[in-house]
Design an enzyme around this catalytic site. Structure first.
Site, PDB file in Angstrom:
ATOM      1  N   ASP A  46       0.808  -1.221   0.000  1.00 35.47           N
ATOM      2  CA  ASP A  46       0.000   0.000   0.000  1.00 35.47           C
ATOM      3  C   ASP A  46       0.842   1.273   0.000  1.00 35.47           C
ATOM      4  O   ASP A  46       0.455   2.287   0.567  1.00 35.47           O
ATOM      5  CB  ASP A  46      -0.970   0.019   1.198  1.00 35.47           C
ATOM      6  CG  ASP A  46      -1.790  -1.239   1.242  1.00 35.47           C
ATOM      7  OD1 ASP A  46      -2.345  -1.596   0.194  1.00 35.47           O
ATOM      8  OD2 ASP A  46      -1.854  -1.880   2.307  1.00 35.47           O
TER       9      ASP A  46
ATOM     10  N   LYS B 222       1.909   1.957  -5.133  1.00 35.87           N
ATOM     11  CA  LYS B 222       2.529   1.372  -6.328  1.00 35.87           C
ATOM     12  C   LYS B 222       1.658   1.544  -7.566  1.00 35.87           C
ATOM     13  O   LYS B 222       2.165   1.749  -8.656  1.00 35.87           O
ATOM     14  CB  LYS B 222       2.787  -0.128  -6.125  1.00 35.87           C
ATOM     15  CG  LYS B 222       3.795  -0.437  -5.053  1.00 35.87           C
ATOM     16  CD  LYS B 222       3.985  -1.934  -4.890  1.00 35.87           C
ATOM     17  CE  LYS B 222       2.786  -2.657  -4.333  1.00 35.87           C
ATOM     18  NZ  LYS B 222       2.449  -2.335  -2.943  1.00 35.87           N
TER      19      LYS B 222
ATOM     20  N   ASN C 139      -5.214 -10.510  -3.581  1.00 36.67           N
ATOM     21  CA  ASN C 139      -5.036  -9.923  -2.245  1.00 36.67           C
ATOM     22  C   ASN C 139      -4.579  -8.473  -2.407  1.00 36.67           C
ATOM     23  O   ASN C 139      -4.776  -7.634  -1.550  1.00 36.67           O
ATOM     24  CB  ASN C 139      -4.018 -10.719  -1.410  1.00 36.67           C
ATOM     25  CG  ASN C 139      -2.735 -11.055  -2.155  1.00 36.67           C
ATOM     26  OD1 ASN C 139      -2.615 -10.852  -3.365  1.00 36.67           O
ATOM     27  ND2 ASN C 139      -1.763 -11.582  -1.442  1.00 36.67           N
TER      28      ASN C 139
ATOM     29  N   GLY D  50      -4.381  -4.642  -4.067  1.00 38.30           N
ATOM     30  CA  GLY D  50      -5.386  -3.687  -4.507  1.00 38.30           C
ATOM     31  C   GLY D  50      -4.688  -2.402  -4.895  1.00 38.30           C
ATOM     32  O   GLY D  50      -3.884  -1.882  -4.136  1.00 38.30           O
ATOM     33  N   HIS D  51      -4.949  -1.933  -6.085  1.00 39.12           N
ATOM     34  CA  HIS D  51      -4.335  -0.704  -6.559  1.00 39.12           C
ATOM     35  C   HIS D  51      -5.430   0.292  -6.890  1.00 39.12           C
ATOM     36  O   HIS D  51      -6.378  -0.054  -7.568  1.00 39.12           O
ATOM     37  CB  HIS D  51      -3.539  -0.958  -7.845  1.00 39.12           C
ATOM     38  CG  HIS D  51      -2.271  -1.700  -7.603  1.00 39.12           C
ATOM     39  ND1 HIS D  51      -1.567  -2.291  -8.621  1.00 39.12           N
ATOM     40  CD2 HIS D  51      -1.577  -1.929  -6.470  1.00 39.12           C
ATOM     41  CE1 HIS D  51      -0.493  -2.861  -8.110  1.00 39.12           C
ATOM     42  NE2 HIS D  51      -0.476  -2.659  -6.815  1.00 39.12           N
ATOM     43  N   THR D  52      -5.268   1.500  -6.400  1.00 43.88           N
ATOM     44  CA  THR D  52      -6.206   2.537  -6.763  1.00 43.88           C
ATOM     45  C   THR D  52      -5.499   3.498  -7.706  1.00 43.88           C
ATOM     46  O   THR D  52      -4.433   4.003  -7.387  1.00 43.88           O
ATOM     47  CB  THR D  52      -6.684   3.291  -5.512  1.00 43.88           C
ATOM     48  OG1 THR D  52      -7.152   2.327  -4.580  1.00 43.88           O
ATOM     49  CG2 THR D  52      -7.810   4.254  -5.837  1.00 43.88           C
TER      50      THR D  52
ATOM     51  N   GLN E 189       2.147  -6.048  -2.913  1.00 43.63           N
ATOM     52  CA  GLN E 189       2.526  -6.069  -1.482  1.00 43.63           C
ATOM     53  C   GLN E 189       3.875  -5.365  -1.260  1.00 43.63           C
ATOM     54  O   GLN E 189       4.215  -4.491  -2.046  1.00 43.63           O
ATOM     55  CB  GLN E 189       2.550  -7.520  -0.957  1.00 43.63           C
ATOM     56  CG  GLN E 189       1.165  -8.146  -0.823  1.00 43.63           C
ATOM     57  CD  GLN E 189       0.706  -8.890  -2.056  1.00 43.63           C
ATOM     58  OE1 GLN E 189       1.484  -9.541  -2.719  1.00 43.63           O
ATOM     59  NE2 GLN E 189      -0.561  -8.800  -2.378  1.00 43.63           N
TER      60      GLN E 189
ATOM     61  N   THR F 211      -7.651  -1.424   0.049  1.00 45.46           N
ATOM     62  CA  THR F 211      -8.394  -1.436  -1.213  1.00 45.46           C
ATOM     63  C   THR F 211      -9.161  -2.743  -1.369  1.00 45.46           C
ATOM     64  O   THR F 211     -10.238  -2.789  -1.946  1.00 45.46           O
ATOM     65  CB  THR F 211      -7.412  -1.298  -2.402  1.00 45.46           C
ATOM     66  OG1 THR F 211      -6.509  -0.243  -2.115  1.00 45.46           O
ATOM     67  CG2 THR F 211      -8.134  -0.978  -3.690  1.00 45.46           C
ATOM     68  N   THR F 212      -8.602  -3.811  -0.830  1.00 46.54           N
ATOM     69  CA  THR F 212      -9.201  -5.130  -1.020  1.00 46.54           C
ATOM     70  C   THR F 212     -10.223  -5.451   0.062  1.00 46.54           C
ATOM     71  O   THR F 212     -11.305  -5.944  -0.216  1.00 46.54           O
ATOM     72  CB  THR F 212      -8.091  -6.203  -1.047  1.00 46.54           C
ATOM     73  OG1 THR F 212      -7.207  -5.869  -2.111  1.00 46.54           O
ATOM     74  CG2 THR F 212      -8.649  -7.592  -1.284  1.00 46.54           C
TER      75      THR F 212
ATOM     76  N   PRO G  42      -9.270  -0.493   8.060  1.00 43.53           N
ATOM     77  CA  PRO G  42      -8.415   0.680   8.280  1.00 43.53           C
ATOM     78  C   PRO G  42      -6.965   0.214   8.412  1.00 43.53           C
ATOM     79  O   PRO G  42      -6.701  -0.796   9.051  1.00 43.53           O
ATOM     80  CB  PRO G  42      -8.895   1.286   9.595  1.00 43.53           C
ATOM     81  CG  PRO G  42     -10.010   0.443  10.082  1.00 43.53           C
ATOM     82  CD  PRO G  42     -10.186  -0.737   9.176  1.00 43.53           C
ATOM     83  N   ARG G  43      -6.046   0.938   7.784  1.00 42.27           N
ATOM     84  CA  ARG G  43      -4.636   0.562   7.908  1.00 42.27           C
ATOM     85  C   ARG G  43      -4.058   1.147   9.176  1.00 42.27           C
ATOM     86  O   ARG G  43      -4.437   2.241   9.589  1.00 42.27           O
ATOM     87  CB  ARG G  43      -3.850   1.086   6.707  1.00 42.27           C
ATOM     88  CG  ARG G  43      -4.294   0.462   5.398  1.00 42.27           C
ATOM     89  CD  ARG G  43      -3.554   1.065   4.206  1.00 42.27           C
ATOM     90  NE  ARG G  43      -4.083   0.530   2.956  1.00 42.27           N
ATOM     91  CZ  ARG G  43      -4.252   1.240   1.835  1.00 42.27           C
ATOM     92  NH1 ARG G  43      -3.937   2.524   1.802  1.00 42.27           N
ATOM     93  NH2 ARG G  43      -4.739   0.678   0.761  1.00 42.27           N
TER      94      ARG G  43
ATOM     95  N   ASP H  21       2.427  14.794   0.555  1.00 44.86           N
ATOM     96  CA  ASP H  21       1.419  15.810   0.889  1.00 44.86           C
ATOM     97  C   ASP H  21       0.640  15.466   2.157  1.00 44.86           C
ATOM     98  O   ASP H  21       0.108  16.360   2.822  1.00 44.86           O
ATOM     99  CB  ASP H  21       0.448  15.993  -0.288  1.00 44.86           C
ATOM    100  CG  ASP H  21      -0.158  14.670  -0.739  1.00 44.86           C
ATOM    101  OD1 ASP H  21       0.612  13.785  -1.158  1.00 44.86           O
ATOM    102  OD2 ASP H  21      -1.396  14.519  -0.661  1.00 44.86           O
TER     103      ASP H  21
HETATM  104  P1  IMP Z   1      -2.728 -12.892   2.349  1.00 45.15           P
HETATM  105  O1  IMP Z   1      -1.808 -12.346   1.319  1.00 45.15           O
HETATM  106  O2  IMP Z   1      -4.182 -12.685   2.021  1.00 45.15           O
HETATM  107  O3  IMP Z   1      -2.405 -14.311   2.701  1.00 45.15           O
HETATM  108  O4  IMP Z   1      -2.498 -12.052   3.697  1.00 45.15           O
HETATM  109  C1  IMP Z   1      -1.281 -12.116   4.435  1.00 45.15           C
HETATM  110  C2  IMP Z   1      -0.912 -10.751   4.990  1.00 45.15           C
HETATM  111  O5  IMP Z   1      -0.546  -9.901   3.907  1.00 45.15           O
HETATM  112  C3  IMP Z   1      -2.026 -10.017   5.735  1.00 45.15           C
HETATM  113  O6  IMP Z   1      -1.433  -9.260   6.766  1.00 45.15           O
HETATM  114  C4  IMP Z   1      -2.596  -9.084   4.684  1.00 45.15           C
HETATM  115  O7  IMP Z   1      -3.222  -7.959   5.257  1.00 45.15           O
HETATM  116  C5  IMP Z   1      -1.320  -8.701   3.951  1.00 45.15           C
HETATM  117  N1  IMP Z   1      -1.550  -8.283   2.565  1.00 45.15           N
HETATM  118  C6  IMP Z   1      -1.798  -9.064   1.504  1.00 45.15           C
HETATM  119  N2  IMP Z   1      -1.924  -8.342   0.393  1.00 45.15           N
HETATM  120  C7  IMP Z   1      -1.725  -7.061   0.746  1.00 45.15           C
HETATM  121  C8  IMP Z   1      -1.670  -5.831   0.009  1.00 45.15           C
HETATM  122  O8  IMP Z   1      -1.824  -5.778  -1.211  1.00 45.15           O
HETATM  123  N3  IMP Z   1      -1.431  -4.706   0.739  1.00 45.15           N
HETATM  124  C9  IMP Z   1      -1.214  -4.752   2.075  1.00 45.15           C
HETATM  125  N4  IMP Z   1      -1.247  -5.869   2.795  1.00 45.15           N
HETATM  126  C10 IMP Z   1      -1.487  -7.020   2.133  1.00 45.15           C
HETATM  127 MG    MG Z   2      -2.741  -2.021  -2.102  1.00 46.72          MG
END
Ligand code: IMP
Ligand code: MG
Length: 427
Positions: free
Chosen positions: A13, A16, A38, A40-42, A223, A298-299, A303-304, A332
C-alpha cells in the site's frame, strides 16, 4: 534492454498503482509477477478512479501489453469480474495475456483460507481470505492446478478429482465444514476457461521477445518487502515474494535482463493485518495520517495501521531488493504536522539495533529511536519540481534518502497522474 522492476518497500500500500500507472505511459509491457487478488491498486485517471486487484495498472492505456505472469495465483472468477468492470468503463482488454503456467485459485483455497485463519484464534495472520496462501501451498506441494491444466478438460477433471478427495476430507475431518461438489466446480471453472482461453500464452516468451526488440518492460510488484515470505515479518507475511528477485522467477527471465529496481516508499508507514509494527502511532498523528492519507485497504476495506517513517525498513529494502532508486509517495499527507519523526534505529533492552531483525519477539519489543525534523504547513499538491517544495519538505526527503541509502527519483504530491515530480526518468 530497458526493464524496470517496481516493488513495495514497506508493508504494501505504498502507492505502487499510481507510480506504475505513471511509468506505464513509457512502457510497452506491464507485467505482474507475484501475489494475486489480495493486492489492490487505486489509480485515478482524470475524474475516474479505478480499483484493480489482478490486472496490471498498464491496462488503462490502450496500447500496452499487460501480462499476468506465472508467479501470480489467479482467481478466474475475480479476473473475469475485473475484466467486465473495465469493459463497462470503456477500457480495452485485448492486450491482456495470462501465463499458462500461472496457478489457479480454487473454491477450496478460499474456504481453507477462512477456516485456517479462524482456527488460529488470537495468533491469526489477518489474511485477505482470498485463498492466496492455500493456492501457493498447493503449488509448492505439487498438487496445484495451472491455467494450462484448466484449458484441458480431461486434465482438469482428473486434477480436480484428486484435489477434492483430499480437500473435502480435510474440510470435513479437521475443520468440520462442508466440501465441494466436483460437477459444480467443473461447470463453473470450465465456463471461466471458455472466456479466458484466448488470453493465455507463453508470457515468458512474449517478454523475452519484447526485450530483444528493445522495448520497455515494467514489472509491477504487489505487497511489500515486509510481507515477503522469506524476508518479511514471518509468519505475518503473504505467501509469495514481493522483493525484486521474484520478478525473474514470476515472469520467466534472468537477473541479467533487469536494468533498474525502483522501490515505492510511502512518506510514512502503514500496515494492514496483524504483526509487530515498531513506529505505529495510536494517537492524533496516527489519526491524521489515516484520515488525510485515506488509509483503508483497497481489497478488504480495513483501516490501515499508521506510523512514522521507518528508515530501518527502507534500508533493509534497499539491501534485499538492490534498489537503484526510490519513488516517495504521499508526501502531501504530512503537510500540517508541526514536527516530523523518522525512525533511525530501535532500542531493544540495552542494545541499539540498526538492521531489521529476523526475530519477531525482538521486533515486537523494539522501541523506535527517532530523529525529529520541522514540518511544513504550505500546500505542496501543485509542486512540479523539487525547488517548489518548502525547505522543510526538501530536507525531509533528503534525510529519508540518506538514511535509506538510495536516491529519490520520483515524488508523489497527490493522487493524480499530474501530481508527480520526476527527478530521474526510468525509461
Ligand atoms: P494474504 O496475502 O491474504 O495471505 O495475507 C497475508 C498478509 O498480507 C495479511 O497481513 C494481509 O493484510 C497482507 N496483505 C496481503 N496483500 C496485501 C496488500 O496488497 N497490501 C497490504 N497488505 C497485504
Ligand atoms: Mg494495495
Amino acid at each position: 534492454m530497458p526493464s524496470v522492476i517496481l516493488i513495495g518497500s514497506q508493508w504494501g500500500d505504498e502507492g505502487k498503482g499510481k507510480v506504475t500507472d505513471f511509468l506505464a505511459e513509457k512502457a510497452d509491457l506491464v507485467v505482474r509477477y507475484q501475489g494475486g487478488n489480495n493486492a489492490g491498486h487505486t489509480v485515478v485517471v482524470g475524474e475516474q478512479e479505478f480499483k484493480l486487484h489482478l490486472i496490471p495498472s498498464g491496462i488503462l492505456y490502450p496500447d500496452k501489453t499487460c501480462i499476468i505472469g506465472n508467479g501470480v495465483v489467479i482467481d478466474p472468477g475475480v479476473l473475469l469480474k475485473e475484466l467486465d468492470y473495465l469493459i463497462e468503463r470503456g477500457i480495452s482488454i485485448d492486450n491482456l495475456r495470462i501465463s499458462e503456467r500461472a496457478h489457479i485459485i480454487m473454491p477450496y483455497h478460499k474456504k481453507l483460507d477462512e477456516v485456517i485463519e479462524e482456527s488460529k484464534g488470537a495468533s491469526k495472520i489477518g489474511t485477505t481470505k482470498r485463498g492466496i496462501g492455500p493456492a501457493y501451498m498447493d503449488k509448492a506441494a505439487r498438487v496445484g492446478i495451472r491455467f494450462v491444466d484448466l484449458l484441458d478438460n480431461e486434465v482438469f477433471e482428473e486434477l480436480l478429482e484428486q484435489n477434492l478427495r483430499e480437500k473435502n476430507n480435510l474440510l470435513a475431518k479437521v475443520y468440520d465444514t462442508d466440501g465441494f461438489d466436483k460437477d459444480d466446480v467443473m461447470e463453473e471453472y470450465l465456463g471461466f476457461a471458455d472466456r479466458l482461453r484466448k488470453y493465455c500464452a507463453d508470457t515468458s516468451l512474449i517478454i523475452h521477445n519484447a526485450l530483444k526488440a528493445g522495448k520497455n518492460v515494467l514489472f509491477e510488484g504487489a505487497q511489500g518487502t515486509l510481507l515477503d515470505l522469506d524476508h518479511g515479518t514471518y509468519p505475518y507475511v503473504t505467501s509469495s515474494h514481493p522483493i525484486a528477485g521474484a520478478a525473474c522467477i514470476g515472469a520467466g527471465l534472468g537477473p541479467t535482463q533487469i536494468s533498474k529496481v525502483l522501490g515505492v516508499v510511502k512518506a510514512y508507514t502503514t500496515r494492514v493485518g496483524e504483526g509487530p509494527f515498531p513506529t505505529e502511532l495510536n494517537d492524533e498523528v496516527g489519526k491524521h495520517l489515516g484520515t488525510v492519507g485515506f488509509e483503508f485497504g483497497t481489497t478488504t476495506g480495513r483501516p490501515r495501521r499508521c506510523g512514522w517513517f521507518d528508515a530501518v525498513i527502507t534500508k533493509y529494502t534497499v539491501r534485499t531488493s538492490g534498489l537503484t532508486s526510490m519513488a516517495v509517495t504521499k508526501l502531501d499527507v504530512l503537510t500540517g504536522l508541526k514536527t516530523l519523526k523518522i525512525c533511525t534505529g530501535y532500542r531493544w533492552g540495552n542494545e541499539i539495533i540498526t538492521e531489521f531483525p529476523s526475530n519477531l519477539k525482538v521486533l515486537a519489543q523494539c522501541e523506535p529511536i527517532y530523529e525529529e525534523m520541522p514540518g511544513w504547513s504550505e500546500d505542496i499538491t501543485s509542486a512540479t519540481k523539487i525547488e517548489d517544495l518548502p525547505v522543510a519538505a526538501q530536507n525531509y526527503l533528503k534525510r529519508i534518502s540518506e538514511l535509506s541509502e538510495a536516491p529519490v527519483s520520483i515524488l508523489g504530491v497527490g493522487t493524480r497522474r499530474s501530481q508527480t515530480i520526476i527527478m530521474d526518468e526510468m525509461f
